[in-house]
Design a protein around this motif. Structure first.
Motif, PDB file in Angstrom:
ATOM      1  N   TYR A 110     -59.738  43.935 -70.112  1.00  0.00           N
ATOM      2  CA  TYR A 110     -59.745  43.762 -71.561  1.00  0.00           C
ATOM      3  C   TYR A 110     -58.881  44.800 -72.276  1.00  0.00           C
ATOM      4  O   TYR A 110     -58.136  44.453 -73.195  1.00  0.00           O
ATOM      5  CB  TYR A 110     -61.177  43.824 -72.095  1.00  0.00           C
ATOM      6  CG  TYR A 110     -61.231  43.528 -73.577  1.00  0.00           C
ATOM      7  CD1 TYR A 110     -61.129  42.221 -74.035  1.00  0.00           C
ATOM      8  CD2 TYR A 110     -61.349  44.548 -74.507  1.00  0.00           C
ATOM      9  CE1 TYR A 110     -61.149  41.939 -75.387  1.00  0.00           C
ATOM     10  CE2 TYR A 110     -61.379  44.278 -75.860  1.00  0.00           C
ATOM     11  CZ  TYR A 110     -61.277  42.970 -76.307  1.00  0.00           C
ATOM     12  OH  TYR A 110     -61.292  42.696 -77.645  1.00  0.00           O
ATOM     13  N   CYS A 111     -58.979  46.039 -71.885  1.00  0.00           N
ATOM     14  CA  CYS A 111     -58.231  47.085 -72.586  1.00  0.00           C
ATOM     15  C   CYS A 111     -56.801  47.251 -72.082  1.00  0.00           C
ATOM     16  O   CYS A 111     -56.094  48.163 -72.513  1.00  0.00           O
ATOM     17  CB  CYS A 111     -58.968  48.421 -72.484  1.00  0.00           C
ATOM     18  SG  CYS A 111     -60.435  48.521 -73.543  1.00  0.00           S
ATOM     19  N   THR A 126     -59.647  52.152 -68.848  1.00  0.00           N
ATOM     20  CA  THR A 126     -59.182  51.358 -67.714  1.00  0.00           C
ATOM     21  C   THR A 126     -58.793  52.245 -66.541  1.00  0.00           C
ATOM     22  O   THR A 126     -58.956  51.860 -65.380  1.00  0.00           O
ATOM     23  CB  THR A 126     -57.974  50.497 -68.126  1.00  0.00           C
ATOM     24  OG1 THR A 126     -58.308  49.745 -69.285  1.00  0.00           O
ATOM     25  CG2 THR A 126     -57.574  49.540 -67.019  1.00  0.00           C
ATOM     26  N   ARG A 138     -64.675  55.831 -69.698  1.00  0.00           N
ATOM     27  CA  ARG A 138     -65.568  54.715 -70.029  1.00  0.00           C
ATOM     28  C   ARG A 138     -66.950  55.235 -70.388  1.00  0.00           C
ATOM     29  O   ARG A 138     -67.582  54.772 -71.352  1.00  0.00           O
ATOM     30  CB  ARG A 138     -65.665  53.754 -68.847  1.00  0.00           C
ATOM     31  CG  ARG A 138     -66.531  52.528 -69.102  1.00  0.00           C
ATOM     32  CD  ARG A 138     -65.791  51.452 -69.829  1.00  0.00           C
ATOM     33  NE  ARG A 138     -64.700  50.949 -69.006  1.00  0.00           N
ATOM     34  CZ  ARG A 138     -63.826  50.036 -69.430  1.00  0.00           C
ATOM     35  NH1 ARG A 138     -63.913  49.533 -70.639  1.00  0.00           N
ATOM     36  NH2 ARG A 138     -62.841  49.622 -68.642  1.00  0.00           N
ATOM     37  N   ILE A 142     -65.596  44.417 -67.397  1.00  0.00           N
ATOM     38  CA  ILE A 142     -64.332  44.901 -67.959  1.00  0.00           C
ATOM     39  C   ILE A 142     -63.234  43.854 -67.905  1.00  0.00           C
ATOM     40  O   ILE A 142     -62.108  44.105 -68.351  1.00  0.00           O
ATOM     41  CB  ILE A 142     -63.866  46.195 -67.255  1.00  0.00           C
ATOM     42  CG1 ILE A 142     -63.533  45.934 -65.787  1.00  0.00           C
ATOM     43  CG2 ILE A 142     -64.910  47.289 -67.398  1.00  0.00           C
ATOM     44  CD1 ILE A 142     -62.936  47.139 -65.064  1.00  0.00           C
ATOM     45  N   TYR A 176     -66.690  41.771 -71.703  1.00  0.00           N
ATOM     46  CA  TYR A 176     -66.504  43.110 -72.275  1.00  0.00           C
ATOM     47  C   TYR A 176     -67.345  43.284 -73.524  1.00  0.00           C
ATOM     48  O   TYR A 176     -68.065  44.289 -73.676  1.00  0.00           O
ATOM     49  CB  TYR A 176     -65.021  43.325 -72.578  1.00  0.00           C
ATOM     50  CG  TYR A 176     -64.714  44.665 -73.207  1.00  0.00           C
ATOM     51  CD1 TYR A 176     -64.510  45.789 -72.415  1.00  0.00           C
ATOM     52  CD2 TYR A 176     -64.618  44.808 -74.594  1.00  0.00           C
ATOM     53  CE1 TYR A 176     -64.217  47.019 -72.991  1.00  0.00           C
ATOM     54  CE2 TYR A 176     -64.330  46.035 -75.170  1.00  0.00           C
ATOM     55  CZ  TYR A 176     -64.137  47.141 -74.367  1.00  0.00           C
ATOM     56  OH  TYR A 176     -63.852  48.357 -74.933  1.00  0.00           O
ATOM     57  N   GLN A 229     -70.541  45.726 -74.685  1.00  0.00           N
ATOM     58  CA  GLN A 229     -70.500  46.624 -75.835  1.00  0.00           C
ATOM     59  C   GLN A 229     -71.606  46.309 -76.844  1.00  0.00           C
ATOM     60  O   GLN A 229     -72.299  47.208 -77.331  1.00  0.00           O
ATOM     61  CB  GLN A 229     -69.124  46.538 -76.518  1.00  0.00           C
ATOM     62  CG  GLN A 229     -67.931  46.802 -75.633  1.00  0.00           C
ATOM     63  CD  GLN A 229     -67.924  48.191 -75.030  1.00  0.00           C
ATOM     64  OE1 GLN A 229     -68.517  49.122 -75.561  1.00  0.00           O
ATOM     65  NE2 GLN A 229     -67.257  48.334 -73.895  1.00  0.00           N
TER      66      GLN A 229
END
Length: 249
Positions: A7-8, A72, A78, A131, A137, A141
């Motif tokens: 995702y990041c 990542t 993280r 992730i 993701y 969160q």
């Protein structure tokens, strides 16, 4: 591991990190939702406004700044990201959007729910799944933020029993410490996505994991300890206020 779907984004190199700012539409929706909720149900005094603005600023840092990309590469980043989310952003949101109609669950159940959520998303298999892609993701969160907000919201309630709040705090601190200790003392790296991403930052995968454990073991509990001190002072003040005055001689 193929990082094309992370995702990041792909792991950054140290020299490129500062340029990895990005726009996260889901984080933007979260900020808009929080602001709208505050307008409808929030604490509208200076304290509530300040808490909301601080929460918004930290959400921006967590999801728009290079910190998102750094997660990542480094598991410790993280964990720092999650610590900011559950230990700083969540209590600020709880101050801005305080107790109104009562808890959905008792304090002990809320502490258990929040603790289980933290453990779930730091299990290696669940973490690796979470992730990849926007859905997993943001499920991670939002579940971390929501369960933490519910716990902090009840902690800050003027109707909360101080004894129960202190017990819930101690229990939550204990489970965070246990998870941190497991990360520190496990003799091998267990997070496959970071096996080949930490070296550019001068860390082995195991050292990165141990650093993550230390972050969870020590700095992560500071907000909870501070609130514990506040609760003890609140209990002491209540005792002094209700203490019978001595009879006049």
């Amino acid at each position: 591991m193929d990082f094309s779907d992370v995702y990041c984004g792909p792991p950054p190199l140290p020299q490129d990190l500062w340029f990895r700012w990005s726009f996260d539409p889901f984080a933007a929706v979260l900020m808009i939702t929080l602001f709208g909720s505050w307008l409808l149900w929030g604490r509208r005094d200076a304290v509530g406004r300040s808490a909301l603005m601080a929460a918004m600023a930290l959400i921006f840092v967590a999801f728009f700044s290079p910190l998102c990309d750094l997660t990542t590469a480094l598991f410790s980043a993280r964990v720092a990201h999650h610590v900011i989310l559950i230990g700083v952003i969540a209590p600020l949101v709880a101050i801005a959007l305080p107790w109104r109609t009562g808890p959905l669950l008792p304090l002990s159940a809320l502490a258990l729910l929040n603790g289980l959520t933290v453990w779930l998303w730091h299990a290696p298999s669940a973490y690796e799944w979470a992730i990849i892609g926007a859905g997993p993701y943001w499920l991670m969160q939002l579940s971390l933020l929501a369960t933490s907000w519910l716990l902090w919201r009840e902690m800050f309630s003027p109707l909360a029993r101080v004894g129960a709040a202190l017990i819930a705090l101690v229990a939550f601190i204990a489970q965070m410490g246990l998870l941190g200790a497991l990360l520190v003392f496990t003799p091998f790296p267990v997070y496959a996505p970071h096996l080949a991403t930490t070296a550019p930052f001068g860390l082995s995968a195991l050292a990165d994991q141990q650093l993550a454990g230390l972050l969870m073991w020590v700095p992560a509990i500071v907000p909870y300890l501070l609130v514990g001190v506040w609760l003890v002072l609140r209990l002491t003040n209540a005792f002094v206020a209700h203490r019978p005055s001595g009879s006049a001689r």
